[in-house]
Scaffold this motif. Structure first.
Motif, PDB file in Angstrom:
ATOM      1  N   ASP A 135       0.828  -1.193   0.000  1.00 20.41           N
ATOM      2  CA  ASP A 135       0.000   0.000   0.000  1.00 20.41           C
ATOM      3  C   ASP A 135       0.872   1.256   0.000  1.00 20.41           C
ATOM      4  N   PRO A 136       0.787   2.074  -1.057  1.00 21.42           N
ATOM      5  CA  PRO A 136       1.615   3.285  -1.112  1.00 21.42           C
ATOM      6  C   PRO A 136       1.334   4.267   0.010  1.00 21.42           C
ATOM      7  N   VAL A 137       0.129   4.223   0.570  1.00 21.44           N
ATOM      8  CA  VAL A 137      -0.183   5.086   1.703  1.00 21.44           C
ATOM      9  C   VAL A 137       0.684   4.718   2.905  1.00 21.44           C
ATOM     10  N   VAL A 138       0.903   3.430   3.102  1.00 21.77           N
ATOM     11  CA  VAL A 138       1.748   2.955   4.197  1.00 21.77           C
ATOM     12  C   VAL A 138       3.173   3.466   4.007  1.00 21.77           C
ATOM     13  N   VAL A 139       3.696   3.249   2.813  1.00 27.20           N
ATOM     14  CA  VAL A 139       5.086   3.621   2.560  1.00 27.20           C
ATOM     15  C   VAL A 139       5.274   5.131   2.638  1.00 27.20           C
ATOM     16  N   GLU A 140       4.349   5.878   2.064  1.00 30.98           N
ATOM     17  CA  GLU A 140       4.487   7.332   2.083  1.00 30.98           C
ATOM     18  C   GLU A 140       4.428   7.873   3.512  1.00 30.98           C
ATOM     19  N   SER A 141       3.572   7.286   4.344  1.00 34.56           N
ATOM     20  CA  SER A 141       3.494   7.709   5.744  1.00 34.56           C
ATOM     21  C   SER A 141       4.802   7.433   6.475  1.00 34.56           C
ATOM     22  N   LEU A 142       5.371   6.270   6.214  1.00 38.14           N
ATOM     23  CA  LEU A 142       6.629   5.910   6.856  1.00 38.14           C
ATOM     24  C   LEU A 142       7.766   6.811   6.376  1.00 38.14           C
ATOM     25  N   VAL A 143       7.781   7.081   5.081  1.00 38.10           N
ATOM     26  CA  VAL A 143       8.817   7.955   4.527  1.00 38.10           C
ATOM     27  C   VAL A 143       8.715   9.343   5.137  1.00 38.10           C
ATOM     28  N   SER A 144       7.521   9.897   5.187  1.00 42.98           N
ATOM     29  CA  SER A 144       7.311  11.241   5.715  1.00 42.98           C
ATOM     30  C   SER A 144       7.697  11.333   7.187  1.00 42.98           C
ATOM     31  N   ALA A 145       7.294  10.312   7.975  1.00 41.85           N
ATOM     32  CA  ALA A 145       7.615  10.311   9.397  1.00 41.85           C
ATOM     33  C   ALA A 145       9.110  10.221   9.617  1.00 41.85           C
ATOM     34  N   LYS A 146       9.753   9.367   8.854  1.00 41.56           N
ATOM     35  CA  LYS A 146      11.194   9.205   9.012  1.00 41.56           C
ATOM     36  C   LYS A 146      11.929  10.455   8.554  1.00 41.56           C
ATOM     37  N   ALA A 147      11.410  11.095   7.517  1.00 43.73           N
ATOM     38  CA  ALA A 147      12.046  12.317   7.027  1.00 43.73           C
ATOM     39  C   ALA A 147      11.986  13.419   8.077  1.00 43.73           C
ATOM     40  N   ARG A 148      10.883  13.467   8.853  1.00 38.97           N
ATOM     41  CA  ARG A 148      10.744  14.491   9.886  1.00 38.97           C
ATOM     42  C   ARG A 148      11.661  14.232  11.071  1.00 38.97           C
ATOM     43  N   ASN A 149      11.893  12.959  11.375  1.00 36.63           N
ATOM     44  CA  ASN A 149      12.617  12.612  12.593  1.00 36.63           C
ATOM     45  C   ASN A 149      14.059  12.180  12.370  1.00 36.63           C
ATOM     46  N   ASP A 150      14.433  12.034  11.148  1.00 36.98           N
ATOM     47  CA  ASP A 150      15.743  11.481  10.828  1.00 36.98           C
ATOM     48  C   ASP A 150      16.656  12.573  10.288  1.00 36.98           C
ATOM     49  N   ALA A 151      17.859  12.626  10.805  1.00 34.48           N
ATOM     50  CA  ALA A 151      18.842  13.592  10.304  1.00 34.48           C
ATOM     51  C   ALA A 151      19.549  13.049   9.067  1.00 34.48           C
ATOM     52  N   GLY A 152      19.154  11.865   8.622  1.00 35.25           N
ATOM     53  CA  GLY A 152      19.812  11.214   7.499  1.00 35.25           C
ATOM     54  C   GLY A 152      19.318  11.689   6.144  1.00 35.25           C
ATOM     55  N   PRO A 153      19.603  10.929   5.105  1.00 35.13           N
ATOM     56  CA  PRO A 153      19.378  11.361   3.722  1.00 35.13           C
ATOM     57  C   PRO A 153      17.925  11.527   3.295  1.00 35.13           C
ATOM     58  N   LEU A 154      16.945  10.944   4.021  1.00 36.66           N
ATOM     59  CA  LEU A 154      15.557  11.111   3.607  1.00 36.66           C
ATOM     60  C   LEU A 154      15.129  12.580   3.608  1.00 36.66           C
ATOM     61  N   ARG A 155      15.773  13.375   4.462  1.00 40.73           N
ATOM     62  CA  ARG A 155      15.433  14.791   4.502  1.00 40.73           C
ATOM     63  C   ARG A 155      15.818  15.506   3.214  1.00 40.73           C
ATOM     64  N   GLN A 156      16.686  14.897   2.440  1.00 44.67           N
ATOM     65  CA  GLN A 156      17.118  15.516   1.194  1.00 44.67           C
ATOM     66  C   GLN A 156      16.092  15.357   0.080  1.00 44.67           C
ATOM     67  N   LEU A 157      15.145  14.433   0.273  1.00 41.25           N
ATOM     68  CA  LEU A 157      14.175  14.161  -0.784  1.00 41.25           C
ATOM     69  C   LEU A 157      13.144  15.281  -0.887  1.00 41.25           C
ATOM     70  N   THR A 158      12.783  15.610  -2.111  1.00 46.01           N
ATOM     71  CA  THR A 158      11.720  16.578  -2.346  1.00 46.01           C
ATOM     72  C   THR A 158      10.373  15.885  -2.123  1.00 46.01           C
TER      73      THR A 158
END
Length: 223
Positions: A135-158
């Motif tokens: 389910d893309p909703v699951v993945v997008e939610s996880l990506v967004s949450a990790k991007a907010r809380n992670d100092a790693g490379p996910l924050r670089q994504l548009t």
């Protein structure tokens, strides 16, 4: 036309009946069994030899991870049977366990999305044909949450790259993503190349490997 034989495993009677009603309109899908627990599901698969199983994750006897365990067991005993698990939880550990032995013929769909037009039957057809559906909703939610809380490379994504990452993890082809976003396939290729470059992931063209790589990244601890 050969019918797609399906078994439903869900302990909630209303949900089980609802799934049956949703697929009843499909002339090429036949529900050959319905049960409410792990043991009954495994027996039903042995007896009915279905093409696909649609199963809740939490069922009797322990109400923990029966659907995931069934998917794993069936990989060994009935590798030809596809399994779509239904969940209320945005938990990457369930996803990773589900595809630990390979993502082909495996799918993960949120229960809240069952009633979305065409979503359930699309997921069923995808896994039954040998593909993977997450389910893309699951993945997008996880990506967004990790991007907010992670100092790693996910924050670089548009934002567009995060949406694309969700589609990639859901097993969508570049052509399907391009159609959904109303852009060219070449544009999608650029998004994906940029994503894997920023995340330090190899841009493997195999969809199943890309799904697993993305989910493994999502499940990794913050840097």
């Amino acid at each position: 036309m050969t019918s797609l034989r399906m078994v439903i495993a869900e302990d909630n009677l209303l949900v089980r009946t609802g799934i049956q009603a949703l697929v009843a309109t499909e002339t090429d899908v036949e529900v050959v069994g319905a049960c409410s627990g792990y043991d009954a599901l495994m027996t039903c698969v042995d007896e009915e030899k279905p093409d696909v199983v649609v199963s809740d994750i939490r069922m009797p006897p322990t109400m923990s991870d029966e659907g995931i365990r069934a998917a794993s067991a069936l990989r060994d005993t009935h590798p030809e049977v596809a399994v779509l698990v239904l969940s209320q939880f945005l938990d990457p550990s369930y996803l990773l366990t589900l595809i630990a032995q390979g993502s082909s013929r495996r799918g993960y769909l949120l229960k809240e999305r069952i009633a979305a037009p065409g979503e359930l039957i699309s997921a069923i057809r995808t896994v039954a044909s040998g593909g993977s559906f997450i389910d893309p909703v699951v993945v997008e939610s996880l990506v967004s949450a990790k991007a907010r809380n992670d100092a790693g490379p996910l924050r670089q994504l548009t934002p567009r790259e995060r949406q694309t990452l969700a589609e990639v993890a859901a097993g969508r082809s570049n052509l399907a993503i391009a159609s959904a976003f109303n852009v060219s396939e070449r544009a999608v290729e650029k998004y994906i190349n940029s994503i894997f470059l920023k995340l330090g992931l190899r841009g493997d063209r195999d969809t199943n490997r890309r799904v697993k790589a993305v989910l493994m990244f999502l499940d990794s601890p913050p840097v």
